[in-house]
Motif scaffolding. Sequence first.
Motif, PDB file in Angstrom:
ATOM      1  N   PRO A  93       0.817  -1.233   0.000  1.00 17.37           N
ATOM      2  CA  PRO A  93       0.000   0.000   0.000  1.00 17.37           C
ATOM      3  C   PRO A  93       0.841   1.268   0.000  1.00 17.37           C
ATOM      4  N   PHE A  94       1.964   1.269   0.725  1.00 12.09           N
ATOM      5  CA  PHE A  94       2.840   2.439   0.745  1.00 12.09           C
ATOM      6  C   PHE A  94       3.447   2.680  -0.633  1.00 12.09           C
ATOM      7  N   VAL A  95       3.903   1.602  -1.259  1.00 19.16           N
ATOM      8  CA  VAL A  95       4.523   1.729  -2.585  1.00 19.16           C
ATOM      9  C   VAL A  95       3.506   2.229  -3.610  1.00 19.16           C
ATOM     10  N   LEU A  96       2.302   1.662  -3.581  1.00 14.01           N
ATOM     11  CA  LEU A  96       1.269   2.084  -4.522  1.00 14.01           C
ATOM     12  C   LEU A  96       0.865   3.534  -4.292  1.00 14.01           C
ATOM     13  N   TYR A  97       0.818   3.945  -3.028  1.00 10.93           N
ATOM     14  CA  TYR A  97       0.451   5.335  -2.739  1.00 10.93           C
ATOM     15  C   TYR A  97       1.525   6.292  -3.256  1.00 10.93           C
ATOM     16  N   VAL A  98       2.794   5.957  -3.007  1.00 10.86           N
ATOM     17  CA  VAL A  98       3.881   6.811  -3.499  1.00 10.86           C
ATOM     18  C   VAL A  98       3.862   6.858  -5.021  1.00 10.86           C
ATOM     19  N   ARG A  99       3.595   5.719  -5.653  1.00  6.85           N
ATOM     20  CA  ARG A  99       3.582   5.679  -7.123  1.00  6.85           C
ATOM     21  C   ARG A  99       2.409   6.465  -7.701  1.00  6.85           C
ATOM     22  N   ASP A 100       1.193   6.187  -7.205  1.00  9.44           N
ATOM     23  CA  ASP A 100      -0.008   6.751  -7.827  1.00  9.44           C
ATOM     24  C   ASP A 100      -0.308   8.173  -7.368  1.00  9.44           C
ATOM     25  N   GLU A 101      -0.093   8.462  -6.081  1.00  9.73           N
ATOM     26  CA  GLU A 101      -0.492   9.757  -5.533  1.00  9.73           C
ATOM     27  C   GLU A 101       0.628  10.786  -5.507  1.00  9.73           C
ATOM     28  N   ILE A 102       1.867  10.336  -5.621  1.00  9.83           N
ATOM     29  CA  ILE A 102       2.989  11.280  -5.587  1.00  9.83           C
ATOM     30  C   ILE A 102       3.705  11.319  -6.926  1.00  9.83           C
ATOM     31  N   PHE A 118      12.949   5.685  -6.775  1.00  6.42           N
ATOM     32  CA  PHE A 118      13.673   6.774  -6.130  1.00  6.42           C
ATOM     33  C   PHE A 118      12.828   7.425  -5.043  1.00  6.42           C
ATOM     34  N   PHE A 119      11.566   7.702  -5.339  1.00 10.82           N
ATOM     35  CA  PHE A 119      10.710   8.373  -4.361  1.00 10.82           C
ATOM     36  C   PHE A 119      10.358   7.451  -3.195  1.00 10.82           C
ATOM     37  N   CYS A 120      10.225   6.155  -3.449  1.00 12.61           N
ATOM     38  CA  CYS A 120      10.008   5.206  -2.355  1.00 12.61           C
ATOM     39  C   CYS A 120      11.222   5.170  -1.433  1.00 12.61           C
ATOM     40  N   SER A 121      12.407   5.146  -2.016  1.00  8.93           N
ATOM     41  CA  SER A 121      13.630   5.158  -1.209  1.00  8.93           C
ATOM     42  C   SER A 121      13.716   6.425  -0.378  1.00  8.93           C
ATOM     43  N   LEU A 122      13.386   7.561  -0.994  1.00  8.51           N
ATOM     44  CA  LEU A 122      13.432   8.841  -0.296  1.00  8.51           C
ATOM     45  C   LEU A 122      12.434   8.866   0.857  1.00  8.51           C
ATOM     46  N   PHE A 123      11.221   8.402   0.598  1.00 12.95           N
ATOM     47  CA  PHE A 123      10.168   8.420   1.614  1.00 12.95           C
ATOM     48  C   PHE A 123      10.535   7.543   2.808  1.00 12.95           C
ATOM     49  N   PHE A 124      10.956   6.314   2.548  1.00 15.45           N
ATOM     50  CA  PHE A 124      11.233   5.387   3.650  1.00 15.45           C
ATOM     51  C   PHE A 124      12.538   5.740   4.370  1.00 15.45           C
ATOM     52  N   LEU A 125      13.489   6.329   3.677  1.00 18.49           N
ATOM     53  CA  LEU A 125      14.719   6.767   4.343  1.00 18.49           C
ATOM     54  C   LEU A 125      14.415   7.876   5.342  1.00 18.49           C
ATOM     55  N   ILE A 126      13.651   8.879   4.914  1.00 17.19           N
ATOM     56  CA  ILE A 126      13.289   9.977   5.812  1.00 17.19           C
ATOM     57  C   ILE A 126      12.400   9.480   6.944  1.00 17.19           C
ATOM     58  N   LEU A 127      11.427   8.621   6.619  1.00 14.56           N
ATOM     59  CA  LEU A 127      10.541   8.088   7.648  1.00 14.56           C
ATOM     60  C   LEU A 127      11.326   7.295   8.685  1.00 14.56           C
ATOM     61  N   GLY A 128      12.281   6.492   8.230  1.00 14.69           N
ATOM     62  CA  GLY A 128      13.095   5.725   9.163  1.00 14.69           C
ATOM     63  C   GLY A 128      13.905   6.611  10.084  1.00 14.69           C
ATOM     64  N   CYS A 129      14.514   7.660   9.545  1.00 19.57           N
ATOM     65  CA  CYS A 129      15.279   8.603  10.372  1.00 19.57           C
ATOM     66  C   CYS A 129      14.368   9.298  11.378  1.00 19.57           C
ATOM     67  N   ASN A 130      13.177   9.696  10.932  1.00 21.79           N
ATOM     68  CA  ASN A 130      12.239  10.385  11.829  1.00 21.79           C
ATOM     69  C   ASN A 130      11.814   9.487  12.986  1.00 21.79           C
ATOM     70  N   LEU A 131      11.485   8.231  12.685  1.00 21.61           N
ATOM     71  CA  LEU A 131      10.994   7.321  13.722  1.00 21.61           C
ATOM     72  C   LEU A 131      12.121   6.870  14.650  1.00 21.61           C
ATOM     73  N   LEU A 253       4.159  12.573   8.267  1.00 20.45           N
ATOM     74  CA  LEU A 253       3.750  13.732   7.472  1.00 20.45           C
ATOM     75  C   LEU A 253       4.932  14.384   6.782  1.00 20.45           C
ATOM     76  N   GLN A 254       6.026  14.583   7.511  1.00 17.01           N
ATOM     77  CA  GLN A 254       7.185  15.255   6.920  1.00 17.01           C
ATOM     78  C   GLN A 254       7.863  14.390   5.854  1.00 17.01           C
ATOM     79  N   ALA A 255       7.838  13.068   6.043  1.00 17.56           N
ATOM     80  CA  ALA A 255       8.363  12.189   4.994  1.00 17.56           C
ATOM     81  C   ALA A 255       7.522  12.318   3.729  1.00 17.56           C
ATOM     82  N   TYR A 256       6.204  12.402   3.905  1.00 14.34           N
ATOM     83  CA  TYR A 256       5.307  12.568   2.759  1.00 14.34           C
ATOM     84  C   TYR A 256       5.508  13.927   2.095  1.00 14.34           C
ATOM     85  N   VAL A 257       5.578  14.994   2.903  1.00 20.36           N
ATOM     86  CA  VAL A 257       5.701  16.341   2.344  1.00 20.36           C
ATOM     87  C   VAL A 257       6.998  16.484   1.566  1.00 20.36           C
ATOM     88  N   PHE A 258       8.104  16.001   2.130  1.00 19.30           N
ATOM     89  CA  PHE A 258       9.388  16.114   1.438  1.00 19.30           C
ATOM     90  C   PHE A 258       9.344  15.348   0.116  1.00 19.30           C
TER      91      PHE A 258
END
Length: 282
Positions: A93-102, A118-131, A253-258
């Motif tokens: 679901p995360f991958v599909l959301y990043v692909r279709d909605e971003i 690339f955007f999946c890597s960016l999203f999960f890298l930032i999310l991992g650092c945040n958490l 939220l910040q992972a999504y916004v970035f």
Amino acid sequence: MNILNNLLAASGGGHPTKMEAVIAWIKDHMTLAGNHWSPTGFIEIPNESIFSNNFTTQSLFLIISTVITFILFGVIYNKKQEVPTGMTNFLEPFVLYVRDEIAVKNMGDKDGKAWTPFFCSLFFLILGCNLLGLIPGNATATGTFWVTGSLALIVFLCMTVGTTIKYGPVKFIKAFMPPGVPGWVLVLLTPLEMIGLVVKCVSLTIRLFANMLAGHIVLFSIMALLYVFSYYALLAYPIAVGIYALEVFVAFLQAYVFTFLAALFIGEMFHHAHGHDEEHAH
């Protein structure tokens, strides 16, 4: 709160000194990046040590987040499964959301699907650092200017080098020249458009860095109230729990916004460069 007690004992006690100890405690956590890291703990390392190359705690948790992201998508995630199962089913679901909605919404169907990894890597890298930064005692890599600035620099290179490779240097320059604008206006407008490219990346840097840093400062400040005002500040702790829960939301939220803004800016450059092709064909 050992650091608070140590600072208070060293300075002789007193109510104002408690406030100074709290300030020092918060600064110590916020500047944890300044401490060198070694396998034996967070200690100062001599200059001749192999760890003296400013390997900080933020660097450590950035590497951990990078490794986790690689394991999730390079080893565990299996996109060839017709019916996703296990961890693939959780990540799908995360991958599909990043692909279709971003990616697709900002870059179009073809480019969006090509840039989805690339955007999946960016999203999960930032999310991992945040958490990871929300774990007590850990450091928030995205709470430092240099980490968010490096991520923004990668986006900047995608906007410039990526557009140049895809459409050529001439069309890249023309992307800053809106069609139909008089030449004398372009003399003023083109440099402003180029400066705007840098400003966008600076805004990416500051937005992520400031949000993560500010949230931690507020959380630590509320926790320190109990130390300063004793049991009179017990009512502040439910507020701290609420803010901690808010920080978890902010991490997503910040992972999504970035990621969304990165896709928007890169797609905008591609669109402007491609627009000149369409105008020429017309």
